[in-house]
Scaffold this motif. Structure first.
Motif, PDB file in Angstrom:
ATOM      1  N   GLY A   1      -3.500   1.415  -5.585  1.00 35.35           N
ATOM      2  CA  GLY A   1      -2.388   2.354  -5.529  1.00 35.35           C
ATOM      3  C   GLY A   1      -1.292   1.958  -4.560  1.00 35.35           C
ATOM      4  N   THR A   2      -0.064   2.303  -4.903  1.00 33.28           N
ATOM      5  CA  THR A   2       1.096   2.160  -4.011  1.00 33.28           C
ATOM      6  C   THR A   2       1.720   3.538  -3.876  1.00 33.28           C
ATOM      7  OG1 THR A   2       1.590  -0.122  -4.620  1.00 33.28           O
ATOM      8  CG2 THR A   2       3.404   1.196  -3.741  1.00 33.28           C
ATOM      9  N   ARG A   3       1.750   4.030  -2.636  1.00 38.01           N
ATOM     10  CA  ARG A   3       2.335   5.353  -2.377  1.00 38.01           C
ATOM     11  C   ARG A   3       3.817   5.192  -2.098  1.00 38.01           C
ATOM     12  NH1 ARG A   3       0.293  10.266  -0.797  1.00 38.01           N
ATOM     13  NH2 ARG A   3      -1.802   9.352  -0.633  1.00 38.01           N
TER      14      ARG A   3
ATOM     15  N   GLU B   1       0.748  12.303  -9.267  1.00 41.56           N
ATOM     16  CA  GLU B   1       1.270  13.241  -8.277  1.00 41.56           C
ATOM     17  C   GLU B   1       0.119  14.128  -7.791  1.00 41.56           C
ATOM     18  OE1 GLU B   1       5.098  14.973  -9.181  1.00 41.56           O
ATOM     19  OE2 GLU B   1       5.438  13.442 -10.718  1.00 41.56           O
TER      20      GLU B   1
ATOM     21  N   GLN C   1       0.842  -1.195   0.000  1.00 41.90           N
ATOM     22  CA  GLN C   1       0.000   0.000   0.000  1.00 41.90           C
ATOM     23  C   GLN C   1       0.879   1.248   0.000  1.00 41.90           C
ATOM     24  OE1 GLN C   1      -2.570   0.173   3.399  1.00 41.90           O
ATOM     25  NE2 GLN C   1      -4.063   1.431   2.332  1.00 41.90           N
ATOM     26  N   SER C   2       2.012   1.188   0.739  1.00 40.29           N
ATOM     27  CA  SER C   2       2.939   2.318   0.756  1.00 40.29           C
ATOM     28  C   SER C   2       4.349   1.805   0.992  1.00 40.29           C
ATOM     29  CB  SER C   2       2.544   3.330   1.829  1.00 40.29           C
ATOM     30  OG  SER C   2       2.607   2.747   3.101  1.00 40.29           O
TER      31      SER C   2
ATOM     32  N   ILE D   1       2.099   8.309  -6.329  1.00 36.51           N
ATOM     33  CA  ILE D   1       1.270   7.114  -6.174  1.00 36.51           C
ATOM     34  C   ILE D   1       1.262   6.371  -7.508  1.00 36.51           C
ATOM     35  CG2 ILE D   1      -0.975   6.181  -5.566  1.00 36.51           C
ATOM     36  CD1 ILE D   1      -1.531   8.736  -4.023  1.00 36.51           C
ATOM     37  N   TYR D   2       1.563   5.103  -7.461  1.00 35.68           N
ATOM     38  CA  TYR D   2       1.625   4.273  -8.649  1.00 35.68           C
ATOM     39  C   TYR D   2       0.364   3.401  -8.704  1.00 35.68           C
ATOM     40  CZ  TYR D   2       6.389   5.848  -9.147  1.00 35.68           C
ATOM     41  OH  TYR D   2       7.500   6.641  -9.313  1.00 35.68           O
ATOM     42  N   PHE D   3      -0.289   3.415  -9.854  1.00 38.09           N
ATOM     43  CA  PHE D   3      -1.503   2.630 -10.049  1.00 38.09           C
ATOM     44  C   PHE D   3      -1.310   1.652 -11.196  1.00 38.09           C
ATOM     45  CE2 PHE D   3      -4.504   4.637  -7.277  1.00 38.09           C
ATOM     46  CZ  PHE D   3      -4.151   5.978  -7.217  1.00 38.09           C
TER      47      PHE D   3
ATOM     48  N   LYS E   1       1.493   6.739 -12.962  1.00 35.51           N
ATOM     49  CA  LYS E   1       1.974   7.444 -11.779  1.00 35.51           C
ATOM     50  C   LYS E   1       1.144   8.713 -11.616  1.00 35.51           C
ATOM     51  CE  LYS E   1       5.941   9.947  -9.890  1.00 35.51           C
ATOM     52  NZ  LYS E   1       7.221  10.596 -10.242  1.00 35.51           N
TER      53      LYS E   1
END
Lengths: 116, 112
Positions: free
Chosen positions: B105-107, B38, B9-10, B86-88, B36
């Motif tokens: 998403g990965t923050r 921002e 997740q992060s 954040i990558y989706f 990505k």
């Protein structure tokens, strides 16, 4: 070249009011998409246009939401009788897709809608 | 609506480290995309994958389309501060028109 543009960038309205959000896709892109992004979430699909017609509107949450693309370019997302739960960022994307061949969707900056 | 499972997740990493993140689905996709995002901006396309097993690079980014067509991976090598965001992941389900289903998403945070 110019990317996808959306106006307004921010919209604050009161519960029960009507709002219109505008999207200008990349020139020449035949496919246009609307997504909604709530805080901390990924975008969720609302509706997809191929040319002037809505090819898939399965993501619209209810009949208060409607979108048009009368000339196959600019699109307007319309929300009637807004509710606080409609508050989100509304994203528009376009792709050069012909009959869904390519999925490289390019996004605009979004419109942040706040319903008080 | 449906969202894909994305992990972690992060992430908090140091500059120069490599990063890996992945995305899984209960259903098959025929296209995987990585974006990505921002703050205050829309998602920006990083990599597109069209074939099961495909491995594609874009600079320091490498992504793979899983052979089961139910997962995808994104690696970032030698991270730099501007990788923050954040990558989706996003997929197109088989047989569906061009709507995308996004991950959660990965923050990514990068410290000096």
């Amino acid at each position: 070249g110019a990317g996808v543009s959306q106006t307004p960038s921010n919209k604050v309205t009161e519960k029960g009011k009507y709002v219109e959000l505008r999207c200008d896709p990349i020139s020449g892109h035949t496919a246009l998409y609307w997504y909604r992004q709530s805080l901390g979430q990924g975008p969720e699909f609302l509706i997809y246009f191929q040319g002037t017609g809505a090819a898939d509107d399965s993501g619209l949450p209810n009949d208060r939401f409607f979108a048009v693309r009368p000339e196959g370019s600019v699109s307007t997302l319309k929300i009637q009788r807004t509710e606080r739960g409609d508050s989100a960022v509304y994203l528009c994307a376009s792709s050069p897709s012909l009959a869904g061949m390519s999925n490289e969707q390019f996004f605009g900056p979004g419109t942040r809608l706040t319903v008080l | 609506g449906q969202q894909l499972n994305q992990s972690p997740q992060s992430m908090f990493i140091q500059e120069g480290e490599d990063v890996s993140m992945n995305c899984t689905s209960s259903s098959i996709f025929n296209t995987w995309l990585w974006y990505k995002q921002e703050p205050g901006e829309g998602p920006v396309l990083l990599i597109a994958l069209y074939k099961a097993g495909e491995l594609t690079s874009n600079g320091r980014l490498t992504a793979q389309f899983g052979i089961t067509r139910k997962d995808s991976f994104l690696n970032i090598s030698a991270s730099i501060p501007s990788d923050v965001g954040i990558y989706f992941c996003a997929g197109q389900p088989t047989g569906t028109a061009s709507k995308l289903t996004f991950g959660t998403g990965t923050r990514l945070q990068v410290t000096l």
